[in-house]
Design an enzyme around this catalytic site. Structure first.
Site, short mmCIF file in Angstrom:
data_model
loop_
_atom_site.label_atom_id
_atom_site.label_comp_id
_atom_site.label_asym_id
_atom_site.label_seq_id
_atom_site.Cartn_x
_atom_site.Cartn_y
_atom_site.Cartn_z
N ARG A 106 8.75 12.86 -15.62
CA ARG A 106 9.35 11.35 -15.47
C ARG A 106 10.45 11.22 -16.35
O ARG A 106 11.54 10.53 -16.12
CB ARG A 106 7.97 10.67 -15.89
CG ARG A 106 8.42 8.99 -15.86
CD ARG A 106 7.16 8.11 -15.84
NE ARG A 106 5.84 8.62 -14.96
CZ ARG A 106 5.06 9.17 -15.38
NH1 ARG A 106 5.11 9.47 -16.81
NH2 ARG A 106 4.13 9.74 -14.60
N ASP A 108 7.00 7.36 -8.42
CA ASP A 108 5.50 7.63 -7.95
C ASP A 108 5.48 9.20 -8.58
O ASP A 108 6.53 9.86 -8.33
CB ASP A 108 5.48 7.74 -6.48
CG ASP A 108 4.00 7.83 -6.04
OD1 ASP A 108 3.35 7.07 -6.50
OD2 ASP A 108 3.66 8.52 -5.15
N GLU A 138 0.97 -1.30 -0.03
CA GLU A 138 0.08 -0.05 -0.04
C GLU A 138 0.87 1.34 0.03
O GLU A 138 2.03 1.25 0.67
CB GLU A 138 -0.77 -0.07 1.17
CG GLU A 138 -2.43 -0.16 1.13
CD GLU A 138 -3.09 0.13 2.08
OE1 GLU A 138 -3.50 1.33 2.50
OE2 GLU A 138 -3.21 -0.93 3.04
N PHE A 161 -2.04 10.57 -20.51
CA PHE A 161 -2.80 9.94 -19.70
C PHE A 161 -3.26 10.82 -18.52
O PHE A 161 -2.72 12.14 -18.61
CB PHE A 161 -2.59 8.68 -19.21
CG PHE A 161 -1.23 8.89 -18.28
CD1 PHE A 161 -0.15 9.03 -18.60
CD2 PHE A 161 -1.47 8.52 -16.88
CE1 PHE A 161 1.05 9.21 -17.84
CE2 PHE A 161 -0.22 8.76 -15.96
CZ PHE A 161 0.93 9.07 -16.52
N GLY A 162 -4.02 10.60 -17.64
CA GLY A 162 -4.14 11.26 -16.33
C GLY A 162 -4.80 12.79 -16.64
O GLY A 162 -5.45 12.99 -17.55
N TYR A 163 -4.08 13.82 -16.10
CA TYR A 163 -4.29 15.06 -16.12
C TYR A 163 -3.89 15.71 -17.64
O TYR A 163 -3.83 17.12 -17.51
CB TYR A 163 -3.81 15.90 -14.94
CG TYR A 163 -4.67 15.47 -13.55
CD1 TYR A 163 -5.66 15.87 -12.96
CD2 TYR A 163 -3.83 14.64 -12.87
CE1 TYR A 163 -6.29 15.47 -12.11
CE2 TYR A 163 -4.44 13.85 -11.63
CZ TYR A 163 -5.61 14.37 -11.40
OH TYR A 163 -6.25 13.91 -10.19
P1 ITT Z 1 1.87 2.88 -10.80
O1 ITT Z 1 1.20 1.45 -10.99
O2 ITT Z 1 3.46 2.87 -10.99
O3 ITT Z 1 1.76 3.30 -9.34
P2 ITT Z 1 0.08 4.82 -11.94
O4 ITT Z 1 -0.76 4.79 -12.99
O5 ITT Z 1 -0.74 5.02 -10.55
O6 ITT Z 1 1.21 3.67 -11.72
P3 ITT Z 1 1.64 7.25 -11.12
O7 ITT Z 1 1.78 6.94 -9.81
O8 ITT Z 1 2.96 7.50 -11.76
O9 ITT Z 1 1.09 6.17 -12.14
O10 ITT Z 1 0.75 8.46 -11.26
C1 ITT Z 1 -0.04 8.89 -10.32
C2 ITT Z 1 -1.40 9.88 -11.00
O11 ITT Z 1 -0.87 11.07 -11.32
C3 ITT Z 1 -1.81 9.29 -12.43
O12 ITT Z 1 -2.69 8.41 -12.33
C4 ITT Z 1 -2.24 10.66 -12.95
O13 ITT Z 1 -3.31 10.83 -12.61
C5 ITT Z 1 -1.09 11.87 -12.41
N1 ITT Z 1 -0.03 11.83 -13.36
C6 ITT Z 1 1.40 11.35 -13.15
N2 ITT Z 1 2.15 11.69 -14.15
C7 ITT Z 1 1.37 12.07 -15.20
C8 ITT Z 1 1.53 12.57 -16.48
O14 ITT Z 1 2.72 12.41 -17.11
N3 ITT Z 1 0.57 13.01 -17.32
C9 ITT Z 1 -0.60 13.07 -16.62
N4 ITT Z 1 -1.07 12.59 -15.47
C10 ITT Z 1 0.04 12.23 -14.61
#
Ligand code: ITT
Length: 202
Positions: free
Chosen positions: A187, A75, A46, A158-160
């Site tokens: 990253r 992370d 966790e 992805f993500g934001y």
């Molecule tokens: P792990 O299994 O390796 O933990 P994860 O998909 O949860 O993979 P991260 O912990 O690196 O990936 O990312 C945490 C969150 O932060 C991710 O779900 C996005 O919401 C945001 N994030 C991180 N890096 C990003 C990026 O390059 N572009 C957009 N959002 C990002």
């Protein structure tokens, strides 16, 4: 710590594994990069820390302990000034435990509704942790500064990414190619710093 010739990347995210392999290959290092899928499965720990480095260390420590290899984990997340640095380590679960990117983006936009451009500053932060089989630890960081857009734009990433406009850019990171994003991303910077260390002192 002396740079190892083999590391396991403690992630189940195939894109992260491919990215690390790409950077290691382009540096022409004789370093083997294994993914967790190359090794016997174990339960993921966790992520209970309040910092990116703390959570990256949790993942790398567990992988080193379980596999007996040098283990790397990252992370990352988004820090928004107007929200006192949130979502931070809660980035993936900001709108709820299911980690839906679209819902996270909607919530962030709602929280910044009416906030003017000069108060929409934000940054992506990545911490990369390395743990040796003997327990020794190292970490690298990468940051990408920027601001939060008024509406989502772009299909990549992805993500934001659809909401994040890096400094000196008019596009969001979702409107960039993966290679363009890699050269400026949090990253990308952390991974290149780690690979530079891997290549030194051998
Ligand atoms: P792990 O299994 O390796 O933990 P994860 O998909 O949860 O993979 P991260 O912990 O690196 O990936 O990312 C945490 C969150 O932060 C991710 O779900 C996005 O919401 C945001 N994030 C991180 N890096 C990003 C990026 O390059 N572009 C957009 N959002 C990002």
């Amino acid at each position: 710590m002396k740079p190892p010739s083999r590391v396991v990347l403690a992630t189940n995210n195939p894109k992260k594994l491919a990215e690390l392999r790409r950077v290691v290959e382009s540096a022409e290092l004789d370093v083997e990069v294994l993914g967790l899928s190359d090794l016997p499965r174990y339960p993921e720990p966790e992520e209970t820390e309040r910092t990116f480095q703390g959570n990256a260390m949790i993942k790398a420590r567990e992988a080193a302990r379980q596999t007996g290899e040098f283990a790397v984990a990252d992370d990352s997340g988004l820090e928004v000034d107007e929200l006192n640095g949130m979502p931070g380590v809660r980035s993936s679960r900001w709108a709820g435990p299911m980690g839906d990117d679209e819902e996270n983006n909607e919530l962030l936009l709602a929280q910044l509704h009416g906030v003017p451009a000069d108060r929409r500053k934000a940054r992506f932060h990545c911490a990369l942790a390395l743990v040796a089989p003997d327990g020794e630890e190292l970490a690298w960081h990468g940051i990408m500064e920027g601001r939060i857009a008024d509406a989502p734009r772009g299909e990549n990433g992805f993500g934001y990414d659809p909401l994040f406009i890096p400094d000196r850019e008019s596009r969001t990171t979702a409107q960039m190619t993966p290679e363009e994003k890699d050269t400026i991303s949090h990253r990308g910077k952390a991974v290149r710093a780690f690979v530079a260390w891997l290549g030194g002192n051998r």
